[in-house]
Design a protein around this motif. Structure first.
Motif, PDB file in Angstrom:
ATOM      1  N   LYS A 208       0.827  -1.201   0.000  1.00  0.00           N
ATOM      2  CA  LYS A 208       0.000   0.000   0.000  1.00  0.00           C
ATOM      3  C   LYS A 208       0.860   1.250   0.000  1.00  0.00           C
ATOM      4  O   LYS A 208       1.800   1.377   0.758  1.00  0.00           O
ATOM      5  CB  LYS A 208      -0.929  -0.017   1.214  1.00  0.00           C
ATOM      6  CG  LYS A 208      -1.789   1.209   1.317  1.00  0.00           C
ATOM      7  CD  LYS A 208      -2.996   1.008   2.201  1.00  0.00           C
ATOM      8  CE  LYS A 208      -2.671   0.589   3.582  1.00  0.00           C
ATOM      9  NZ  LYS A 208      -3.853   0.552   4.437  1.00  0.00           N
ATOM     10  N   GLN A 209       0.515   2.204  -0.884  1.00  0.00           N
ATOM     11  CA  GLN A 209       1.202   3.480  -0.942  1.00  0.00           C
ATOM     12  C   GLN A 209       0.170   4.586  -1.086  1.00  0.00           C
ATOM     13  O   GLN A 209      -0.951   4.359  -1.481  1.00  0.00           O
ATOM     14  CB  GLN A 209       2.171   3.525  -2.132  1.00  0.00           C
ATOM     15  CG  GLN A 209       3.256   2.445  -2.065  1.00  0.00           C
ATOM     16  CD  GLN A 209       4.203   2.550  -3.233  1.00  0.00           C
ATOM     17  OE1 GLN A 209       4.626   3.638  -3.607  1.00  0.00           O
ATOM     18  NE2 GLN A 209       4.536   1.425  -3.825  1.00  0.00           N
TER      19      GLN A 209
ATOM     20  N   ILE B   7      -7.966  14.044 -13.281  1.00  0.00           N
ATOM     21  CA  ILE B   7      -7.114  14.050 -14.483  1.00  0.00           C
ATOM     22  C   ILE B   7      -6.624  12.639 -14.787  1.00  0.00           C
ATOM     23  O   ILE B   7      -6.615  12.199 -15.941  1.00  0.00           O
ATOM     24  CB  ILE B   7      -5.924  15.009 -14.281  1.00  0.00           C
ATOM     25  CG1 ILE B   7      -6.435  16.450 -14.140  1.00  0.00           C
ATOM     26  CG2 ILE B   7      -4.940  14.902 -15.440  1.00  0.00           C
ATOM     27  CD1 ILE B   7      -5.365  17.453 -13.755  1.00  0.00           C
ATOM     28  N   TRP B   8      -6.232  11.934 -13.742  1.00  0.00           N
ATOM     29  CA  TRP B   8      -5.734  10.568 -13.928  1.00  0.00           C
ATOM     30  C   TRP B   8      -6.825   9.654 -14.476  1.00  0.00           C
ATOM     31  O   TRP B   8      -6.588   8.833 -15.359  1.00  0.00           O
ATOM     32  CB  TRP B   8      -5.216  10.046 -12.591  1.00  0.00           C
ATOM     33  CG  TRP B   8      -4.745   8.624 -12.567  1.00  0.00           C
ATOM     34  CD1 TRP B   8      -5.120   7.659 -11.700  1.00  0.00           C
ATOM     35  CD2 TRP B   8      -3.780   8.008 -13.432  1.00  0.00           C
ATOM     36  NE1 TRP B   8      -4.482   6.474 -11.956  1.00  0.00           N
ATOM     37  CE2 TRP B   8      -3.647   6.659 -13.029  1.00  0.00           C
ATOM     38  CE3 TRP B   8      -3.038   8.444 -14.516  1.00  0.00           C
ATOM     39  CZ2 TRP B   8      -2.792   5.759 -13.658  1.00  0.00           C
ATOM     40  CZ3 TRP B   8      -2.180   7.551 -15.157  1.00  0.00           C
ATOM     41  CH2 TRP B   8      -2.061   6.232 -14.722  1.00  0.00           C
ATOM     42  N   LYS B   9      -8.048   9.815 -13.995  1.00  0.00           N
ATOM     43  CA  LYS B   9      -9.152   9.001 -14.493  1.00  0.00           C
ATOM     44  C   LYS B   9      -9.385   9.258 -15.985  1.00  0.00           C
ATOM     45  O   LYS B   9      -9.613   8.328 -16.768  1.00  0.00           O
ATOM     46  CB  LYS B   9     -10.416   9.303 -13.700  1.00  0.00           C
ATOM     47  CG  LYS B   9     -11.608   8.418 -14.073  1.00  0.00           C
ATOM     48  CD  LYS B   9     -12.830   8.719 -13.215  1.00  0.00           C
ATOM     49  CE  LYS B   9     -12.625   8.261 -11.796  1.00  0.00           C
ATOM     50  NZ  LYS B   9     -13.859   8.414 -10.972  1.00  0.00           N
ATOM     51  N   ALA B  10      -9.331  10.527 -16.385  1.00  0.00           N
ATOM     52  CA  ALA B  10      -9.503  10.857 -17.800  1.00  0.00           C
ATOM     53  C   ALA B  10      -8.378  10.278 -18.637  1.00  0.00           C
ATOM     54  O   ALA B  10      -8.598   9.747 -19.734  1.00  0.00           O
ATOM     55  CB  ALA B  10      -9.580  12.372 -17.969  1.00  0.00           C
ATOM     56  N   ALA B  11      -7.143  10.372 -18.119  1.00  0.00           N
ATOM     57  CA  ALA B  11      -5.994   9.841 -18.849  1.00  0.00           C
ATOM     58  C   ALA B  11      -6.077   8.326 -18.993  1.00  0.00           C
ATOM     59  O   ALA B  11      -5.797   7.767 -20.068  1.00  0.00           O
ATOM     60  CB  ALA B  11      -4.703  10.240 -18.144  1.00  0.00           C
TER      61      ALA B  11
ATOM     62  N   ASP C 200       0.890   7.355 -17.103  1.00  0.00           N
ATOM     63  CA  ASP C 200       1.827   8.157 -16.317  1.00  0.00           C
ATOM     64  C   ASP C 200       1.064   8.931 -15.241  1.00  0.00           C
ATOM     65  O   ASP C 200       0.590  10.043 -15.466  1.00  0.00           O
ATOM     66  CB  ASP C 200       2.589   9.122 -17.239  1.00  0.00           C
ATOM     67  CG  ASP C 200       3.721   9.836 -16.515  1.00  0.00           C
ATOM     68  OD1 ASP C 200       3.790   9.732 -15.269  1.00  0.00           O
ATOM     69  OD2 ASP C 200       4.536  10.486 -17.188  1.00  0.00           O
ATOM     70  N   LYS C 201       0.964   8.347 -14.066  1.00  0.00           N
ATOM     71  CA  LYS C 201       0.208   8.983 -12.996  1.00  0.00           C
ATOM     72  C   LYS C 201       0.918  10.226 -12.475  1.00  0.00           C
ATOM     73  O   LYS C 201       0.275  11.200 -12.074  1.00  0.00           O
ATOM     74  CB  LYS C 201      -0.030   7.999 -11.858  1.00  0.00           C
ATOM     75  CG  LYS C 201      -1.028   8.514 -10.823  1.00  0.00           C
ATOM     76  CD  LYS C 201      -1.426   7.441  -9.839  1.00  0.00           C
ATOM     77  CE  LYS C 201      -2.528   7.949  -8.913  1.00  0.00           C
ATOM     78  NZ  LYS C 201      -2.944   6.922  -7.946  1.00  0.00           N
ATOM     79  N   LYS C 202       2.249  10.231 -12.481  1.00  0.00           N
ATOM     80  CA  LYS C 202       3.000  11.397 -11.995  1.00  0.00           C
ATOM     81  C   LYS C 202       2.723  12.627 -12.857  1.00  0.00           C
ATOM     82  O   LYS C 202       2.682  13.753 -12.357  1.00  0.00           O
ATOM     83  CB  LYS C 202       4.496  11.089 -11.968  1.00  0.00           C
ATOM     84  CG  LYS C 202       4.878  10.058 -10.908  1.00  0.00           C
ATOM     85  CD  LYS C 202       6.379   9.929 -10.796  1.00  0.00           C
ATOM     86  CE  LYS C 202       6.754   8.886  -9.748  1.00  0.00           C
ATOM     87  NZ  LYS C 202       6.295   9.236  -8.406  1.00  0.00           N
ATOM     88  N   LEU C 203       2.512  12.402 -14.161  1.00  0.00           N
ATOM     89  CA  LEU C 203       2.167  13.515 -15.040  1.00  0.00           C
ATOM     90  C   LEU C 203       0.823  14.109 -14.632  1.00  0.00           C
ATOM     91  O   LEU C 203       0.656  15.344 -14.649  1.00  0.00           O
ATOM     92  CB  LEU C 203       2.119  13.037 -16.501  1.00  0.00           C
ATOM     93  CG  LEU C 203       1.694  14.084 -17.534  1.00  0.00           C
ATOM     94  CD1 LEU C 203       2.639  15.292 -17.516  1.00  0.00           C
ATOM     95  CD2 LEU C 203       1.656  13.461 -18.936  1.00  0.00           C
TER      96      LEU C 203
ATOM     97  N   ASN D 103       1.998   4.934  -8.590  1.00  0.00           N
ATOM     98  CA  ASN D 103       2.403   4.625  -9.962  1.00  0.00           C
ATOM     99  C   ASN D 103       1.258   4.076 -10.806  1.00  0.00           C
ATOM    100  O   ASN D 103       1.460   3.654 -11.933  1.00  0.00           O
ATOM    101  CB  ASN D 103       3.556   3.601  -9.948  1.00  0.00           C
ATOM    102  CG  ASN D 103       4.774   4.128  -9.235  1.00  0.00           C
ATOM    103  OD1 ASN D 103       5.162   5.286  -9.433  1.00  0.00           O
ATOM    104  ND2 ASN D 103       5.381   3.297  -8.393  1.00  0.00           N
ATOM    105  N   GLY D 104       0.066   4.080 -10.213  1.00  0.00           N
ATOM    106  CA  GLY D 104      -1.078   3.571 -10.940  1.00  0.00           C
ATOM    107  C   GLY D 104      -1.191   2.067 -10.928  1.00  0.00           C
ATOM    108  O   GLY D 104      -2.024   1.492 -11.631  1.00  0.00           O
TER     109      GLY D 104
END
Length: 848
Positions: free
Chosen positions: A6-7, A39-43, A50-53, A494-495
């Motif tokens: 877990k993170q 944003i991550w969900k849309a990506a 790239d979750k960091k993006l 990291n997704g």
């Protein structure tokens, strides 16, 4: 597969924007991580990895908001506008498009939710549940006025349930409770709970008249047991003065596990807690002796149970066979099947009065003289339409079958052998009827009672609830709920996906206590049922969302790898449920029948305990704790049907695989595709989700196995019910059964062209693997089967297969497959061994 630790994701810096205005006008704390999440969900929906993006872009959004709204409070719409602007300016047009489409979809969904709930705004609880879940809640559970208009919201529903279930906690407070039962019995005092409706509270939570009725009922029981340190007047005075206000945290905990969709209690608790009926048990078992008085008493008591919304199971094997001598009249007995017809007819009458139609399980032992008549009693769906039926396979049957020796049939009136039957003929007739019409089911007497904690003192269990998974003595009830294991899938920074075992542990502990409270607070329909429930204190914590969970973890349902995870999952839940049951025994007292069980001997009621090599947890330590402190619950785990509650949670049902990744739902105004949520997420991550995929999968009966452009690895993981062989269905059933106290409600699916011989091999495999019972369903074996998983040519092919095997009329397996749902008129299908509506979740099994 190795599960990732877990993170947590944390955005850099501290935002100067601290508040945000919601659509309903409320101002709440601003959470920057939600921007990154959006944003991550849309990506991810377009294949981004790239979750960091996403987090960097979120920081730019926050910087824009800080410049534009310095000293002001932005609205949700303002934040979304900023997200769109940043995505476009930073060159992420595809992600921006996905976000804009998502935003539009959410606006449409909000509008539809308001229409369903008859509201002008939606709250945080409404947001947590999808449209289908809200429709189920509206159709089945939310309070309505006499004109059918809603007078309760989902938030109010889950609050009334949580308040009701917390009431027992007050009575185990050391200020008022004496575990040693050494108090004097206080004088009985009358109480008009209607006069105090909403006038007292536990912290911020007000108690309605039905909550207060439960409070008084529990006080009177504890007082009778000499466990109350204070009088009723004193207790109620303490309640009024807020001396129990700290228990509001318990209410909040029970509320949270439901609204977060981690857990749902069975249907009666949702419908009845905080309401007039007050009954949280789903189903019951009643004993029937070989006398007219006993039969008529059972008929009357069953009607009372049906009125309260429960189901009933019976074993009719004590009734003398048809044609047997009746000394009081010098006439001939009519036999168990004729008496079953009385119960069937009564169910037809009473079904109009309760919250659902009554469901029945009728059982007969394999050595009863009328067993062959019983096996064929439902042929053509001409009789016993309100019954599931199962044959209890007695231990001596197997040796006779193995050697093909004549099998003795015993008259229960005098215990004498009155006839013999070919065991091969009986076995093949049972299986043929199951092949032809999905009934009867079979229950294995020896496996059931090998792990029955009370066998030595109470005798064998010979009866189950209507869906066959709850093994009960006469007058025991089903007190059930299910953990949504799909809710414990998380993403790290990291997704990458991981399974949150720690959170599952905490949820298991809380939900075991929740179900123990159900026993205490329940408004039982009959005194005998109340007494037996309090004596053995059986509860049934089960699972739902297993199929979706395996999709997400990349574990095929039909592989050894998948089954190893299933075993570990159920071992984990069973272990921590028993840890909590021991803690409850310390705080509240052991179950009264502990000394009548094998727990003090260091035994546990499931096969996995006997195989130390398979342990992942310290079972020896737990057994020592039980020997020292006792245990509070005779059973803690059962896997029951989850028809409605899995729809509320938005996940696959029970321990079943996903039935169909995409299927066509036919309704009055047309048809549309239903897409499994986990399938949708996996396909979006792979960049394959579009209308063409949905059409292709629907035309392939909900399976992706023959779709050429889907990668092999995805095909390997995303297996649906009919991609899985019957043998692998049974192996999965056995994997869960190894760590389940009672039994499991599951359907073993067969293709339309399966043979009787194939089905026989699977039945015998189930017995050899230690399953306690089997329910089967051969595709198209019920003529009016309606869950259309294919369209066009595939649908025509199914009809051709049906014509070739020259079907009889449907025999209504699991009560009423193929009939219209009484609540939404969608036709019923077979799921988890019970007739269930695929649209609204209505089920003829009272637990679902």
């Amino acid at each position: 597969m190795a599960l990732i630790e877990k993170q947590k994701t944390v955005l850099k810096g501290t935002s100067k924007i601290t508040k945000i205005k919601k659509r309903d006008g409320k101002v709440v704390d601003f959470n920057p991580s939600k921007v990154a999440g959006a944003i991550w969900k849309a990506a991810r929906s377009i294949g981004g990895q790239d979750k960091k993006l996403s987090e960097k872009l979120a920081e730019k959004v926050i910087e824009l908001l800080e410049r534009k709204f310095a000293g002001q409070i932005p609205s949700v719409e303002d934040v979304q506008d900023a997200v769109e602007k940043v995505l476009i300016e930073e060159g992420h047009a595809r992600t921006a498009k996905a976000f804009i489409l998502y935003r539009q979809q959410r606006a449409e969904i909000r509008k539809e939710k308001m229409q369903v709930l008859e509201k002008d705004t939606i709250d945080d609880v409404d947001k947590n549940f999808d449209i289908n879940a809200l429709r189920v809640l509206k159709a089945r559970y939310l309070r309505k006025d006499e004109k059918g208009h809603l007078i309760e919201t989902p938030k109010q529903l889950f609050t009334r349930i949580a308040v009701h279930d917390t009431i027992p906690d007050l009575f185990y407070d050391s200020k008022v409770f004496d575990n040693e039962a050494k108090q004097k019995t206080h004088e009985h005092e009358s109480f008009d709970y209607a006069d105090w409706d909403e006038k007292v509270s536990i912290g911020k939570y007000h108690l309605n008249r039905y909550h207060l009725e439960a409070v008084k009922r529990l006080y009177d029981r504890h007082n009778k047991n000499r466990q109350m340190k204070v009088s009723w007047k004193k207790f109620f005075d303490m309640l009024q003065k807020g001396e129990f206000k700290h228990y509001e945290k318990n209410i909040a905990e029970y509320y949270e596990v439901m609204v977060s969709k981690k857990f749902m209690p069975n249907t009666p608790a949702i419908a009845n807690f905080g309401n007039p009926l007050g009954m949280g048990s789903a189903c019951f078992v009643i004993g029937i002796e070989d006398s007219l008085d006993s039969i008529m008493d059972a008929l009357k008591n069953t009607a009372i149970v049906f009125k309260a919304g429960g189901g009933m199971g019976y074993n009719f094997s004590k009734l003398r066979p048809e044609g047997d001598f009746v000394s009081t009249t010098t006439g001939a007995a009519s036999g168990p099947i004729s008496f079953m017809s009385l119960f069937d007819k009564m169910t037809e009458v009473i079904k109009q009065g309760g919250i659902r139609r009554g469901a029945n399980m009728g059982m007969l032992n394999s050595n009863h003289p009328d067993v062959l008549k019983f096996v064929t009693a439902k042929t053509g769906n001409k009789a016993l339409r309100n019954f599931n039926i199962s044959v209890l396979i007695m231990p001596d049957f197997w040796e006779h079958l193995k050697n093909d020796n004549p099998y003795p049939l015993i008259n229960p009136r005098n215990g004498q052998i009155v006839d013999h039957i070919s065991p091969k003929l009986l076995w093949e007739r049972i299986i043929y009827q199951a092949w032809e019409s999905a009934e009867p089911g079979v229950i294995f007497y020896d496996t059931v009672n090998k792990y029955n904690p009370f066998l030595k003192h109470l005798g064998p269990i010979v009866t189950t609830n209507p869906c066959g998974e709850v093994l009960l003595y006469p007058n025991e009830p089903c007190n059930l709920g299910s953990i949504n294991v799909y809710a414990f899938i998380k993403e790290n920074e990291n997704g990458e996906l991981y399974f949150d075992w720690d959170e599952l542990k905490e949820t298991t502990l809380a939900c075991t206590k929740f179900l123990d409270n159900v026993i205490d607070v329940n408004k039982f329909p009959l005194k005998a049922i109340e007494d037996m429930s309090l004596a053995t204190r059986k509860v049934g914590l089960g699972v739902m969302g297993v199929g979706d969970l395996l999709f997400e973890l990349g574990l095929p349902y039909n592989t050894e790898e998948g089954r190893e995870f299933m075993e570990r999952l159920m071992e984990f839940i069973t272990y921590w449920s028993k840890v909590e049951s021991v803690e409850l025994a310390k705080e509240r007292g052991i179950m009264p029948y502990l000394s009548k069980s094998f727990y003090p001997e260091g035994r546990l009621p499931f096969a996995g305990f006997d195989d130390k090599a398979s342990w992942h947890l310290d079972w020896d330590k737990l057994v020592n704790e039980i020997k020292k402190h006792g245990i509070r619950n005779g059973y803690t785990t059962i896997i029951a049907p989850t028809g409605s509650i899995s729809m509320i949670a938005g996940v696959s049902s029970g321990m079943e695989p996903v039935f169909s990744s995409v299927f066509q739902k036919n309704v009055a105004v047309g048809s549309f595709y239903y897409v499994d949520p986990a399938f949708e997420r996996v396909m979006k991550r792979a960049g394959l989700h579009d209308e063409k995929l949905l059409e292709d999968v629907a035309n392939a009966s909900g399976s992706i196995q023959k779709i050429e452009y889907v990668p092999k690895e995805i095909k390997r993981v995303l297996t649906v019910a009919y991609d899985i062989t019957p043998e692998d269905h049974v192996r999965a059933l056995a994997a869960f059964q190894r760590w389940t106290d009672s039994s499991i409600s599951k359907t073993t699916n067969f293709p339309a062209d399966a043979t009787v011989e194939h089905m026989k091999k699977v039945y015998e495999l189930a017995y050899n693997l230690g399953c306690k019972g089997v329910t089967v369903f051969r595709d198209t074996s019920i003529k009016s089967q309606v869950l259309v998983t294919g369209t066009g040519k595939e649908k025509a092919k199914q009809e051709e297969v049906e014509a070739k095997i020259q079907m009889n009329a449907p025999s209504a397996a699991a009560v009423s497959v193929g009939e219209k749902c009484p609540e939404c008129s969608t036709k019923m299908v077979l799921s988890e061994g019970c007739a269930t509506c695929p649209s609204c979740g209505y089920s003829y099994c009272a637990v679902a």
